[in-house]
Scaffold this motif. Structure first.
Motif, PDB file in Angstrom:
ATOM      1  N   GLY A 428      33.641  53.902  49.749  1.00 35.05           N
ATOM      2  CA  GLY A 428      32.761  53.516  50.931  1.00 35.05           C
ATOM      3  C   GLY A 428      31.505  52.614  50.818  1.00 35.05           C
ATOM      4  N   ALA A 429      31.471  51.822  49.648  1.00 36.39           N
ATOM      5  CA  ALA A 429      30.331  51.050  49.032  1.00 36.39           C
ATOM      6  C   ALA A 429      29.866  49.964  50.118  1.00 36.39           C
ATOM      7  N   THR A 430      28.675  49.886  49.931  1.00 32.38           N
ATOM      8  CA  THR A 430      28.107  48.910  50.809  1.00 32.38           C
ATOM      9  C   THR A 430      28.462  47.367  50.267  1.00 32.38           C
ATOM     10  N   LYS A 431      28.705  46.574  51.268  1.00 33.47           N
ATOM     11  CA  LYS A 431      29.009  44.925  50.718  1.00 33.47           C
ATOM     12  C   LYS A 431      27.730  44.016  51.446  1.00 33.47           C
ATOM     13  N   LEU A 432      27.827  42.861  51.107  1.00 31.32           N
ATOM     14  CA  LEU A 432      26.986  41.963  51.740  1.00 31.32           C
ATOM     15  C   LEU A 432      28.022  41.298  52.969  1.00 31.32           C
ATOM     16  N   ASP A 433      27.348  41.702  54.014  1.00 31.26           N
ATOM     17  CA  ASP A 433      28.118  41.495  55.453  1.00 31.26           C
ATOM     18  C   ASP A 433      28.088  40.003  55.864  1.00 31.26           C
ATOM     19  N   TYR A 434      27.073  39.249  55.178  1.00 30.89           N
ATOM     20  CA  TYR A 434      27.330  37.826  55.541  1.00 30.89           C
ATOM     21  C   TYR A 434      27.816  36.809  54.612  1.00 30.89           C
ATOM     22  N   LEU A 435      28.390  37.378  53.480  1.00 29.50           N
ATOM     23  CA  LEU A 435      28.946  36.693  52.285  1.00 29.50           C
ATOM     24  C   LEU A 435      30.613  36.998  52.465  1.00 29.50           C
ATOM     25  N   PRO A 436      31.468  35.874  52.070  1.00 27.76           N
ATOM     26  CA  PRO A 436      32.830  36.098  52.178  1.00 27.76           C
ATOM     27  C   PRO A 436      33.097  37.271  50.887  1.00 27.76           C
ATOM     28  N   LEU A 437      34.122  38.214  51.233  1.00 29.15           N
ATOM     29  CA  LEU A 437      34.655  39.054  50.144  1.00 29.15           C
ATOM     30  C   LEU A 437      35.548  38.253  49.277  1.00 29.15           C
ATOM     31  N   PRO A 438      35.071  38.655  47.924  1.00 25.91           N
ATOM     32  CA  PRO A 438      36.181  38.118  47.135  1.00 25.91           C
ATOM     33  C   PRO A 438      37.623  38.672  46.993  1.00 25.91           C
ATOM     34  N   MET A 439      38.621  37.628  46.764  1.00 25.19           N
ATOM     35  CA  MET A 439      40.057  37.913  47.116  1.00 25.19           C
ATOM     36  C   MET A 439      40.530  39.514  46.221  1.00 25.19           C
ATOM     37  N   ARG A 440      39.907  39.458  45.003  1.00 26.19           N
ATOM     38  CA  ARG A 440      40.348  40.669  44.201  1.00 26.19           C
ATOM     39  C   ARG A 440      39.870  41.867  44.673  1.00 26.19           C
ATOM     40  N   SER A 441      38.725  41.997  45.595  1.00 23.76           N
ATOM     41  CA  SER A 441      38.326  42.905  45.989  1.00 23.76           C
ATOM     42  C   SER A 441      39.167  43.577  47.264  1.00 23.76           C
ATOM     43  N   LEU A 442      40.149  42.887  47.735  1.00 22.01           N
ATOM     44  CA  LEU A 442      40.981  43.103  48.774  1.00 22.01           C
ATOM     45  C   LEU A 442      42.414  43.583  48.741  1.00 22.01           C
ATOM     46  N   THR A 443      42.801  43.401  47.156  1.00 25.34           N
ATOM     47  CA  THR A 443      44.100  43.556  46.769  1.00 25.34           C
ATOM     48  C   THR A 443      44.482  44.794  46.155  1.00 25.34           C
ATOM     49  N   GLY A 444      43.407  45.745  45.988  1.00 23.16           N
ATOM     50  CA  GLY A 444      43.640  46.726  45.212  1.00 23.16           C
ATOM     51  C   GLY A 444      44.635  47.764  45.827  1.00 23.16           C
ATOM     52  N   THR A 445      44.789  48.729  45.094  1.00 25.70           N
ATOM     53  CA  THR A 445      45.661  49.775  45.750  1.00 25.70           C
ATOM     54  C   THR A 445      44.875  51.082  46.218  1.00 25.70           C
ATOM     55  N   ARG A 446      43.462  50.971  46.190  1.00 27.59           N
ATOM     56  CA  ARG A 446      42.822  51.820  46.945  1.00 27.59           C
ATOM     57  C   ARG A 446      41.422  50.880  47.564  1.00 27.59           C
ATOM     58  N   PRO A 447      41.720  50.405  48.880  1.00 25.31           N
ATOM     59  CA  PRO A 447      41.088  49.541  49.245  1.00 25.31           C
ATOM     60  C   PRO A 447      39.448  50.014  49.675  1.00 25.31           C
ATOM     61  N   PHE A 448      38.431  49.231  49.370  1.00 22.80           N
ATOM     62  CA  PHE A 448      37.373  49.630  49.994  1.00 22.80           C
ATOM     63  C   PHE A 448      37.451  49.813  51.500  1.00 22.80           C
ATOM     64  N   ASN A 449      36.404  50.991  52.009  1.00 24.94           N
ATOM     65  CA  ASN A 449      36.610  51.385  53.311  1.00 24.94           C
ATOM     66  C   ASN A 449      35.402  52.063  53.626  1.00 24.94           C
ATOM     67  N   PRO A 450      34.477  51.481  54.614  1.00 27.32           N
ATOM     68  CA  PRO A 450      33.178  52.022  54.815  1.00 27.32           C
ATOM     69  C   PRO A 450      33.282  53.149  55.677  1.00 27.32           C
ATOM     70  N   SER A 451      34.205  53.738  56.222  1.00 23.06           N
ATOM     71  CA  SER A 451      34.531  55.017  56.785  1.00 23.06           C
ATOM     72  C   SER A 451      34.737  56.070  55.876  1.00 23.06           C
ATOM     73  N   GLN A 452      35.061  55.903  54.608  1.00 22.98           N
ATOM     74  CA  GLN A 452      35.262  56.968  53.757  1.00 22.98           C
ATOM     75  C   GLN A 452      34.503  56.950  52.697  1.00 22.98           C
ATOM     76  N   GLY A 453      34.435  57.994  51.789  1.00 24.22           N
ATOM     77  CA  GLY A 453      33.990  58.002  50.573  1.00 24.22           C
ATOM     78  C   GLY A 453      32.942  58.999  50.622  1.00 24.22           C
ATOM     79  N   GLU A 454      31.857  58.954  49.512  1.00 17.03           N
ATOM     80  CA  GLU A 454      30.870  59.966  49.466  1.00 17.03           C
ATOM     81  C   GLU A 454      30.098  60.150  50.860  1.00 17.03           C
ATOM     82  N   GLY A 455      29.776  61.446  51.297  1.00 17.72           N
ATOM     83  CA  GLY A 455      29.225  61.705  52.370  1.00 17.72           C
ATOM     84  C   GLY A 455      30.010  61.518  53.373  1.00 17.72           C
ATOM     85  N   LEU A 456      30.830  61.039  53.450  1.00 15.63           N
ATOM     86  CA  LEU A 456      31.883  60.819  54.779  1.00 15.63           C
ATOM     87  C   LEU A 456      33.173  61.547  54.735  1.00 15.63           C
TER      88      LEU A 456
END
Length: 835
Positions: A428-456
């Motif tokens: 559920g990590a924070t990202k920089l909303d106004y900068l493009p996301l690197p391709m390598r961060s979008l192709t993993g088997t556990r995608p980043f997800n702002p609605s999951q993770g610590e505290g959620l």
């Protein structure tokens, strides 16, 4: 004051950043790329000073650094963690080496890298296009706060005015102290609480050493030595470079204002006390004392811990260690600081854009709202990091019985325990909303997800409450299937010594295992199966054969669930205990309990990573063969064996099928190698063909037998629905019957209704979860309608099997609606970097 005037003449929103550490330089980079004006004030004479400290960069912050264009440099100058070794005070391995680093990289696209803090600071600094905004020898002396702006006054007399002031000046933050002064008249209790929340219960010697010769350490090795009251940790890099930490419990708890600073003599005394901590045993024995002898730098410091509640006041806010301070045991404190800097940059960027469109400066109310949103965004995750580090520090130092249990009982059975704990803080990590996301961060088997993770995380209590109807089915089954009224009939039949059949009598076998109480119990249980085994109740015989054939589907699914990675360290790992319970009280009573526990313990977030859906292929390949050999084939043989007396002998054996199933499963699984470590990285779908063939084949068999059992009366002029009613539907409560034969027939029908009914309700819950996660595109009601049609056409066993397989297909091929994948980011934002 020239510098102040220069800033006053500038256009647009202005930010003052106090502190040039990891958080401050990350924020500077983020603001520069957001086209927001800023100045960074660093009290030291240089930015990237060497303090002997190292830092771990985890995927959550690596993604932010990648967005800023810094990660490539950091990655080249760091050592990726490869294998984690957990050891006791003698250097003996507590658990098998944890090689899950490759899995973590596959999940997120990033390694967990370890390197010198100085090099990270230098990379961040050199990444800035305009370094003139970073000013050294600018220690903060005072802050002047006004309705239309804020001014930082430095120790050298210079001052800098802006719209927002962000304190990234460390655990002893002057910014935070000044913020407390401003806030105290308005929030006295909150400030009082924060002044007393920072504590120190440990100290830590950290440094960097270069060893000589063959050390037995390979680059990427991470070794942790667990000891009561003290611990040590090392990370090996290329060239025999070792980053090391040694920690001990302090004799008292210190608070802000009394936290000790250590002299060289005190440092040497620490080494004398703890130099014998073993990092590696012989032949290449390595201790803390050995590391200190070869250290190029080391320093002893007290370790602070704090979760502050007042993050901002007026136009002032804090970030990083100044507001959330964790122990170094988890190595994730710097990563939390990077996330906080990114969250602040997102808010500042939105505010700057809004004011820029209107050609004005932000009001204090707008700044306060933005800073409140920053705290709301980060507070829960930051607190989770502090708590997790707190817990790990206690585990490293084996402070309690709970810690001892985790270290010596849990970790040996689940080597990747810490990896999985960390995974929740990544997704559920924070990202920089106004900068493009690197391709390598979008192709993993556990995608980043702002609605999951610590505290959620979804509340287990909430899921337990939602699953109460399943528990209600268990209680209803206990009530409906009360066997007490029939016990006297069963005892009379058993004690009579014979079963009367139309073709004659069959003696009742009273002893098989040679243990009187055990034999008495099972000979009593056998009497309930006589109407089916000997066929003098035709409908019950057909119902039992179909019901227990359906059990092949159920048991095979339970076997798969028992070796699923997401179900490790849960009761779902021991399905044969539920099967054994079912033999004594009825599967109709045991199955709802299993379904209740499964739903409670298996939220959708458990399958955020594809490898968590994966089962251990060695064991799952053995599932159906073991069920057939230990359960179904013995059952069929019992039903048709020509020697009627021998059927009871076979029945004695079959009654304990859960025991034989466990042994058979183990024996059959030895036919294949254990490939889980490889599969979780490179073969997350490797078990799917086995699942399809096994559950699909068992479902076909179950459906065929169900149709046979239901259609058999057709020869007597009945149709399918008449057969279903006669064979499968209960006609009343078992206790209302007047003979053992009638009681058994009704009991077994209810046993099937509750056993498979609870599983079909369970499937409904699981599909409900998929719908809530946006993964079920076909619609929940449509799937329920198809389930009803399947139940009527194919029977309960096939419906359960096909429904479970379809859910498995969804878990394997579809992602949560909020998961950041190439597809979702491209569809919603159109912003990702094709690199």
């Amino acid at each position: 004051m020239g510098e102040t005037s220069k800033m006053q003449d500038a256009d647009g929103l202005r930010v003052i950043v106090v502190g040039g550490g990891v958080a401050g330089l990350t924020l500077a980079n983020a603001l520069e790329q957001a086209n927001v004006d800023y100045v960074l004030l660093e009290r030291r004479g240089e930015v990237a000073i060497q303090l002997g400290a190292s830092i771990g960069i985890f995927p959550n912050s690596a993604r932010i650094l990648d967005q800023l264009g810094v990660w490539k440099t950091v990655e080249e100058e760091s050592e990726p963690i490869s294998i984690v070794h957990s050891r006791d005070s003698t250097g003996r391995l507590i658990a098998e080496p944890d090689e899950s680093s490759a899995m973590s990289r596959k999940r997120t696209g990033y390694d967990t890298a370890w390197g010198e803090r100085q090099k990270l600071l230098r990379a961040l600094y050199e990444n800035l296009k305009d370094r003139s905004k970073v000013l050294v020898n600018k220690g903060l002396a005072d802050i002047e706060h006004e309705a239309d702006g804020v001014t930082a006054v430095c120790e050298d007399g210079s001052s800098f005015r802006g719209d927002i002031l962000i304190g990234t000046d460390g655990v002893f933050s002057k910014t935070r102290t000044k913020m407390w002064e401003f806030a105290e008249p308005y929030h006295p209790e909150l400030v009082k609480r924060d002044r007393n929340c920072l504590i120190s219960e440990y100290n830590c010697l950290f440094g960097i050493a270069y060893l000589k010769g063959n050390t037995g350490l390979k680059p990427g090795d991470l070794d942790t030595s667990y000891n009561p009251g003290r611990c040590a940790l090392t990370i090996a890099a290329e060239g025999n470079k070792i980053y090391f930490f040694a920690q001990e419990r302090l004799s008292t708890t210190y608070r802000l204002g009394s936290i000790p600073r250590y002299t060289q003599e005190e440092t040497e005394a620490f080494i004398a006390r703890n130099g014998d901590i073993v990092i590696r045993p012989g032949p290449n024995r390595l201790t803390v004392a050995d590391l200190c002898k070869h250290a190029i730098t080391y320093r002893l410091v007290a370790i602070e811990e704090a979760k502050f509640k007042l993050w901002h006041w007026g136009r002032i806010a804090c970030a990083g260690d100044s507001i959330h301070k964790a122990t170094p045991n988890l190595g994730i404190g710097g990563n939390a600081a990077i996330e906080s800097a990114a969250a602040l940059a997102n808010g500042i960027k939105r505010l700057s854009d809004s004011c820029g469109r209107e050609g004005r400066r932000p009001t204090q109310q707008e700044v306060e709202l933005m800073l409140a949103e920053y705290q709301k965004t980060r507070e829960v995750r930051a607190a989770g990091v502090v708590d997790a580090s707190w817990a790990l520090a206690r585990a490293h130092n084996i402070e309690s019985l709970k810690d001892r249990f985790i270290v010596y009982q849990v970790m040996p059975r689940f080597a990747e325990f810490l990896t999985e704990r960390l995974a929740g803080s990544m997704i559920g990590a924070t990202k920089l909303d106004y900068l493009p996301l690197p391709m390598r961060s979008l192709t993993g088997t556990r995608p980043f997800n702002p609605s999951q993770g610590e505290g959620l995380q979804e509340s287990r209590l909430k899921r337990m409450l939602l699953a109460l109807p399943l528990l209600g089915l268990a209680f209803a089954a206990f009530f409906v299937m009360d066997a007490r009224p029939s016990i006297q009939w069963a005892e009379e039949l058993r004690d009579s010594g014979v079963v009367q059949l139309e073709t004659g009598s069959v003696p009742i076998l009273r002893s098989f295992y040679g243990i009187k109480g055990f034999d008495d119990l099972f000979s009593l249980l056998n009497t309930y199966f006589f109407p089916s085994v000997y066929g003098y109740d035709s409908a019950s015989r057909r119902q039992v054969i179909s019901f227990l054939t359906d059990g092949t589907v159920l048991l095979t699914i339970w076997m798969f669930e028992s070796v699923r990675r997401a179900n490790k360290l849960t009761p779902l790992q021991w399905p044969n205990l539920f099967a054994l319970l079912g033999q004594f009280i009825g599967i109709g009573c045991a199955a709802p309990l299993y379904c209740f526990l499964h739903y409670t313990l298996s939220p959708i977030e458990s399958f955020a990573s594809l490898d968590q859906r994966l089962t251990n292929v060695r064991w799952s390949r053995a599932a159906l063969p073991a069920v057939l050999l230990a359960y179904l084939v013995p059952l069929y043989i019992t039903m048709v064996w020509p020697d009627l007396a021998a059927r009871q002998l076979l029945l004695f054996i079959w009654q304990l099928y859960p025991v034989w199933l466990s042994l058979t499963l183990y024996a059959v699984s030895r036919l294949w190698p254990d490939t889980e470590k490889t599969d979780r990285v490179h073969g997350v779908h490797r078990d799917r063909p086995t699942m399809r063939w096994y559950v699909g084949s068992a479902s076909v068999l179950a459906s065929a037998v169900w149709l046979w059992a239901a259609w058999l009366p057709a020869g007597q002029g009945h149709g399918l629905f008449q057969g279903i009613r006669e064979v499968f539907l209960p006609g009343g409560l078992p206790r209302s019957r007047t003979s053992l034969v009638e009681f058994t027939g009704e009991f077994l029908r209810w046993d099937e209704v509750f056993g498979f009914g609870s599983h079909l309700v369970w499937l409904g819950y699981l599909y409900w979860d998929l719908t809530a996660a946006g993964m079920l595109k076909e619609g929940w009601l449509r799937m329920m309608g198809l389930g009803v049609l399947s139940l009527l056409a194919l029977g309960p066993g096939a419906t359960l099997g096909l429904g479970w397989l379809w859910r498995e297909e969804i878990l394997a091929t579809r992602r949560h609606r909020d998961a950041l994948t190439v597809e979702s980011v491209g569809r919603l934002h159109g912003k990702f970097r094709k690199d």
